[in-house]
Design an enzyme around this catalytic site. Sequence first.
Site, PDB file in Angstrom:
ATOM      1  N   GLY A  63       0.823  -1.199   0.000  1.00  8.37           N
ATOM      2  CA  GLY A  63       0.000   0.000   0.000  1.00  8.37           C
ATOM      3  C   GLY A  63       0.857   1.248   0.000  1.00  8.37           C
ATOM      4  O   GLY A  63       0.594   2.200  -0.731  1.00  8.37           O
ATOM      5  N   GLU A  99       1.814   5.949   7.457  1.00 11.11           N
ATOM      6  CA  GLU A  99       3.202   6.067   7.009  1.00 11.11           C
ATOM      7  C   GLU A  99       3.893   7.256   7.658  1.00 11.11           C
ATOM      8  O   GLU A  99       5.080   7.188   7.988  1.00 11.11           O
ATOM      9  CB  GLU A  99       3.265   6.171   5.482  1.00 11.11           C
ATOM     10  CG  GLU A  99       2.570   5.035   4.731  1.00 11.11           C
ATOM     11  CD  GLU A  99       3.006   3.649   5.167  1.00 11.11           C
ATOM     12  OE1 GLU A  99       4.170   3.473   5.591  1.00 11.11           O
ATOM     13  OE2 GLU A  99       2.175   2.722   5.091  1.00 11.11           O
ATOM     14  N   HIS A 137       4.970   6.399  11.165  1.00 12.63           N
ATOM     15  CA  HIS A 137       6.166   5.565  11.194  1.00 12.63           C
ATOM     16  C   HIS A 137       7.438   6.382  11.404  1.00 12.63           C
ATOM     17  O   HIS A 137       8.470   5.816  11.781  1.00 12.63           O
ATOM     18  CB  HIS A 137       6.300   4.795   9.880  1.00 12.63           C
ATOM     19  CG  HIS A 137       5.712   3.424   9.898  1.00 12.63           C
ATOM     20  ND1 HIS A 137       5.947   2.512  10.904  1.00 12.63           N
ATOM     21  CD2 HIS A 137       4.899   2.778   9.005  1.00 12.63           C
ATOM     22  CE1 HIS A 137       5.310   1.383  10.640  1.00 12.63           C
ATOM     23  NE2 HIS A 137       4.670   1.512   9.507  1.00 12.63           N
ATOM     24  N   GLU A 180       4.817  -2.156  13.114  1.00 17.53           N
ATOM     25  CA  GLU A 180       3.568  -2.187  12.363  1.00 17.53           C
ATOM     26  C   GLU A 180       2.336  -2.226  13.261  1.00 17.53           C
ATOM     27  O   GLU A 180       1.403  -1.451  13.075  1.00 17.53           O
ATOM     28  CB  GLU A 180       3.563  -3.368  11.387  1.00 17.53           C
ATOM     29  CG  GLU A 180       4.604  -3.263  10.288  1.00 17.53           C
ATOM     30  CD  GLU A 180       4.455  -2.034   9.411  1.00 17.53           C
ATOM     31  OE1 GLU A 180       3.429  -1.321   9.512  1.00 17.53           O
ATOM     32  OE2 GLU A 180       5.376  -1.757   8.620  1.00 17.53           O
TER      33      GLU A 180
END
Length: 882
Positions: free
Chosen positions: A268, A305, A308, A327
Site C-alpha cells: 500500500g 506512514e 512511522h 507495524e
Amino acid sequence: MRTDTGQVIRLADYSPADFVLERTDLTFELDPRSTKVEARLIFHRRPGVAADAPLVLDGDELSLSGLLIDQAEAEASRYTVTPDRLEIRDLPEESPFEITVVTIIDPESNTQLMGLYRTNGVYCTQCEAEGFRRITYFPDRPDVLSPFTITIIAEKAGNPLLLSNGNFLGGGNYDEGRHFAAWFDPHPKPSYLFALVAGDLGVVEDTFTTASGNEVALKIYVEHGNEPRAAYAMDALKRSMKWDEERFGREYDLNIFQIVAVSDFNMGAMENKGLNVFNDKYVLADPETATDADYANIEAIIAHEYFHNWTGNRITCRDWFQLCLKEGLTVYRDHEFSADQRSRAVKRIAEVRHLKAEQFAEDSGPLAHPVRPETYREINNFYTTTVYEKGSEVTRMIATLLGDDGFRKGMDLYFERHDGEAATVEDFVKSFEDATGRDLSQFKLWYSQAGTPLVTVSTAYDAAARTFTLSLEQMVPATPGQSAKQPMHIPLKFALIGENGGEIAPTAVSGGEVSGDVLHLTERSQTFTFTEVPDRPVLSLNRGFSAPINLSFDQSGADLAHIARHDSDLFARWQALSDLALPVLNKAANDARDGKVVSVDPALVSALIETLANDKLEPAFRAQALSLASEADIARELGGNNNPDAIHAGRNAVLKAVAEKGFSTFERLYKELAPKGVFAPDAAGAGRRALRNVALTYLAHAEESPARAAEAFAEADNMTELAHALTVLAHRFPEADETLAALAAFATRFDTNPLVLDKWFSIQATIPGEAALARVEALMKDPRFNAQNPNRVRALVGTFAFANPTGFNRVDGAGYRLLADQILAIDPRNPQLAARLLTAMRSWRSLEPVRAEAAKAALGKITGAKQLSADVADIVERMLKA
C-alpha cells in the site's frame, strides 16, 4: 541471515552483526538497463569480534563490478562473491576501514518490484523487507543503522526530479545532458528505509509549521495531470502531523517531507525516512473517481506512514521478528487518528469487522502464528493481519490496562530511551512497566501465543442476596507449533445494564482485579461476584472489543435486544445486533443446505428495523448495524463442512425478509438521504451515503427489479453512489439489459483512469454464482487487463479469490485451478504478489469434503511445480501441513 533459500530463521539465534556500519555513501548513475551503483561503507569491528572474522554482505541477483578496500582495489584472494553474497577477508587491522562496492543493475527488467525498478518511466525503490540487497551488497538487516549520503546522476530531460531520503544538499549539471542531486539523512537508519525516486512528475506543495516553530516543506509527487487529485492526501498529511504532536508529542525532524505516488507497487505504501512511496490508489481522490472508502483509506494510510517516522524509523525493530513493534504499534496510532477524525464507534466497528474477517481466519488456520513469531522461512510472508491488526489490538490492550495517562507515560519513556535504536518487544513493554510500575509479564503472552482465545461466560443473579456472579473460563486453541497454551491476561470492559436502560454501579466486586469498568481475567477460570445489585442486570461484556477474543455466552435474545436499545457503548449495541443475527444466518445457511424453506426470526427483523428507523443514531452507525455478517463471517461461525452456495442462499433469504418487512422505512430513508449540495468527503456525508446505499441494497432484494438501481446509477454525482449502484445491478441482476448497459457506460467513461477501472474489474469479479469463473477468464483477456500491474491483478484475480465465495469455491474446483495457474504464472516475476494471492485458500480445510479435496488438489499442483519462490513454497507447504 538469508531467507530466500527457504532456510528456517530463528529468533533464538539472533546475534548482533560483527561489524558496525558508521556511514553509508551511495552514488547512482541511473540508466534503464544498466544503472551503476557505488556504495562507500565505513565499518569498525564490534568489540570482541575476532581479527580474522570476515565481513559478509547480502546480495540478491547481483553482479559485482568493482571492490575497493580503503580505496585500493581488492585482490581476488581477499573476497568470495556470488549473486547472493559477498564475503571479504583479511580486513585492515585498524578501524574504521572503508569498503567500496560497485554493482551494475537493470531496473527495467526488475519485475519483482523490489530494490530499484522502473514504472511508467519513473525510477522507484522498495526495500522492505530485503529489497536493498537487490541494489548493492550490504549488511541488509534492520539492526544495522547509519547516516546516508546519496548522490543521484541521471539524464536530465527524462528525469528532472532526483529524490532521496533526508534533506536536500544541492545539485546541478553533471555533464552533457545529465544532472545530479545530493541528499543527506542525518538520522541513522537501516537499509530497508532507503528510498530513491527519479523521473518526471507533477507536484503539489504546501508547508507545515511544527509546534516548536520549524517550517517543513511538504511535497506530493504524482503523474502529470493528477495534481488536483492529491489535495485530500495533502490535507490528511497536515492533519496527521498536527495530531501526532498533540496526542504523542512527536514533531517532524527534517526540513522536508515528500510523498511519491506510483502505479506499480507491491504494497500500500512505504515509510522511507522523509520520502514515502505510495501505491497511487492511496493518494489520488476526487468525488468523481473515489469512494468514501477510498477517502478514508487515504486518510488512514497517509497517517500510518507518517506516524512511522517515530514508530518504525526513529525507533526501528532490532530484527524482523519484532515487526509488530513498528507495524502493530503504528496501526494502533492510525486507528486512533481516524477515530478522532471520524466517528469513534463506527471506526471501531469497521476495525473489528476487518479483524474478525481476516485475522481471526488466519489465527484459526494453517497460517496461524504469534504476533511475534519465533521462526520464519520468508519474512515477506509475515506482513500479515496478525502482525498488523492483532499487533494493534495488543497495543490497545496495554492502553486499556494502563489508562490514558499511564499509556502516554510509557510511550514517552519508550521514545526517550530508544530514539535512534533498533528495539525489541521487551524494550517496548519494559517502558510501560517502568513508567507505571505495572507488571506485564503475563500480558506479554499476547506476543508469543498464537490463536484467538475463547472465553466462556455464565452468569447468575441472587435476588435475595442482591448479588450477581459472573463466571469466566478462557481457552487458547492449539495452533501450528503450539499445542499447549498458558492463560492470558485478558482485559474485558463491561457494564451492568438495569431494566430502565441505565447502568448499575455495584458496591463491590470480588474474585479478581477490577479497575473501573475493566475486569482482568488472568486465570484459566474466575468467578467475579458483584454485591448490592438491586435487580437482575443485563451484562454487556467486552465493550469496545477491549480484547480480541471469541465469546461463548448463551445470552438470551431479550438481553441482546436490551443491549442493542440501551447500551451507552455504541460498539456494544452493534455487537448485540450482530449476536442476534448470527444464529439466524447460520440456521438459514443450514436450512438452505438441507433444502428446507428458510425461516427468519421475527425478533431479529424487528430489532434491525427499529435500529434503522432510530434517527437519533448517526447514519453511519445504522449503516453498519444493517450490514449483516458477510458470507465469510458466517462460514467462520459455522466452523466447518461449509457449503458456500448454501451460505449465500441463506443470507439472501434473511436480507429479503428484512427488506420486505422494512420496505417503507428503507424507501423513506433512500429518498430523504438523496444528495443535496456539494459533495464533501467528511464523516457526516459519508455516513449519509452509506445508509442510503444500504437502503438501496435492501430495496433491490425486496423489489427484485433493476429499475431503482439503474436510476441510481444514472443520477449518481459521486463515485460512492455510482459504484454502489453498479454493484447492486451486477450482483442482483447480472444479465439484465440495465446492468450490461451500466457496465459498458462505466468502462467507457473511465477508460483512461486505471484506479477506477480496477473498481470495474472488482465489481464483476464478485458477481456471485458459477458463471463468475467464465466472466473472470473473459476479463483476463480484455485489453484493459494488465497482468504486470499488481493493482489490476489484485482487482480481478485477488478479488475473485478472496471476495467471491460462491464463484471461487465452485464444486468442480475450477476456481481453485484458475488461482493455482495464476500463481504459477506470477511467481517467477513477482513472488510477493503470488504468495499473497495464495493466502486466499488459507481456510480450505473448513469446506465441505468435495470442495476441500478440489482445493487440496490445486495446492498440490502448486507444490508439484519444478521451481517455486521461497515466498510461495513457504505458504503452500504450511497450508498443506496437517
